[in-house]
Design an enzyme around this catalytic site. Structure first.
Site, PDB file in Angstrom:
ATOM      1  N   GLU A  48       0.852  -1.190   0.000  1.00  0.00           N
ATOM      2  CA  GLU A  48       0.000   0.000   0.000  1.00  0.00           C
ATOM      3  C   GLU A  48       0.890   1.244   0.000  1.00  0.00           C
ATOM      4  OE1 GLU A  48      -3.444   2.072   2.852  1.00  0.00           O
ATOM      5  OE2 GLU A  48      -2.212   0.406   3.596  1.00  0.00           O
ATOM      6  N   GLU A  97      -8.727   9.140   6.707  1.00  0.00           N
ATOM      7  CA  GLU A  97      -8.706   8.225   7.837  1.00  0.00           C
ATOM      8  C   GLU A  97      -8.979   9.045   9.095  1.00  0.00           C
ATOM      9  OE1 GLU A  97      -5.753   4.580   6.617  1.00  0.00           O
ATOM     10  OE2 GLU A  97      -4.844   6.335   7.578  1.00  0.00           O
TER      11      GLU A  97
END
Length: 376
Positions: free
Chosen positions: A157, A240
């Site tokens: 990622e 996030e």
């Protein structure tokens, strides 16, 4: 008694004036009619399609507290983000918009997964809206894997932190700095236990930017965290949040992956010209669809992906001769072992059964590995 010519002219004049007034009122109403209503998604892993090509997802995976996103024409807003989690652990969620495939949910017509070595460029642009009173990062995620997978966790990622608010930090530790895309970044590397993570952290908040995703992919390959024969599976932009977050917004998002070279029939290579035949059998509340994909080009197409969007109210219940990502809205059909290749001039067929409400309709268009097909 006969009406006089003068009276008739008066009636006609009044009637004409009335018609003109009604037309003016209708035009004003049309001009002031509200735009298409935004779509609110509150289901834990609920999603919807915007611009006919990107998926907005709620993706609430780290908390049981309510969260809702409102998808707009160009992005989304986080309209509810209750609760908080410790800032030394994982965030509450990753509300985001993406191009590509995420846990079998593929955006309409995407040409991802694509092998890194076949990608010439991947231009993208993003505009964020930030708020106060919250702890969060604005994170642009790029996912890479050794295989062209459309489900589950990828190997690596890449996270681009456009903004960091509060006592949070990337996974792992800082290993240095780098200049990427004409900007300076802190570079962090580590593992979350499921996949490797490399993070590029902006020293100060970036509200909007246009850049090439491949600049960050190339950096990741150069650092040994991916290889050129791996696959880019999705490009995502969102937040996030650890605490609160209502009002955070992706004002606009765009992502294009340009491919060229390599095996023209392989994943990520240019797709052949195509034609789709979509035959249906419909009864009250249900239907079956028999789909035939014809390769009208001169080269074989391997590991084909047929993208289409089911009309509102339709839902897939079962399928044969293909694997379908998603059950409603944007759907991508992928081959099974015995029909992964469509020879030049050849066809492959699959089918599925579903339910519907309201008036039955067929999908308005189809794409084969990102290329629009004609409909027979």
């Amino acid at each position: 008694m006969r009406s006089s010519p003068h009276r008739l002219r008066t009636v006609r004049a009044l009637f004409g004036a009335l018609i003109t007034t009604l037309a003016t009122v209708a035009a004003l109403l049309a001009a002031t009619a509200p735009a298409r209503a935004d779509t609110v998604v509150c289901e834990q892993f609920g999603s919807t399609v915007i611009q006919g090509r990107y998926v907005v997802q709620n993706n609430r995976w780290g908390t049981s507290a309510p969260q809702c996103v409102t998808a707009t024409d160009t992005g989304f807003r986080l309209t509810q983000a209750d609760g908080s989690v410790p800032t030394n652990g994982a965030p509450k969620s990753y509300p985001s918009v993406f191009n590509g495939c995420h846990y079998t949910n593929c955006s309409p017509g995407t040409n991802l997964p694509a092998q890194i070595s076949t990608i010439s460029s991947a231009p993208s642009s993003i505009s964020y809206g930030y708020v106060s009173g919250a702890v969060y990062n604005a994170s642009y995620d790029i996912w890479l894997d050794p295989t062209p997978r459309t489900d589950g966790v990828n190997r690596t990622e890449i996270m681009i932190w456009f903004n960091r608010v509060g006592p949070i930090q990337p996974i792992g530790s800082q290993v240095g700095t780098a200049s990427v895309g004409g900007r300076s970044w802190e570079v962090w590397t580590g593992s979350n236990g499921s996949n490797d993570v490399i993070s590029f952290v902006a020293p100060s908040a970036i509200s909007s930017w246009s850049f090439d995703v491949m600049d960050f992919v190339d950096q990741t390959v150069a650092r040994g965290m991916a290889q050129n024969n791996w696959y880019l599976t999705s490009v995502q932009a969102g937040f996030e949040p650890w605490q609160n977050g209502a009002g955070l917004a992706v004002n606009s998002f765009s992502s294009t992956v340009n491919t060229g070279g390599g095996d023209p029939g392989g994943p990520g290579g240019p797709a052949a010209a195509c034609q789709v035949t979509y035959g249906t059998s419909v009864w009250q509340g249900g239907f079956t669809a028999d789909v035939t994909v014809k390769n009208t080009g001169s080269a074989a197409v391997d590991n084909w992906r047929l993208g289409f969007t089911l009309p509102s109210g339709q839902r897939v219940t079962s399928a044969w001769n293909a694997t379908l990502s998603g059950t409603s809205g944007a759907v991508t059909a992928s081959p099974v072992a015995h029909n992964a290749r469509i020879a030049a001039g050849g066809t492959q067929s699959f089918g599925f059964q579903g339910t519907y409400s309201g008036t039955f309709a067929k999908p308005s268009g189809f794409t084969l590995n990102g290329t629009a097909c004609s409909v027979a």
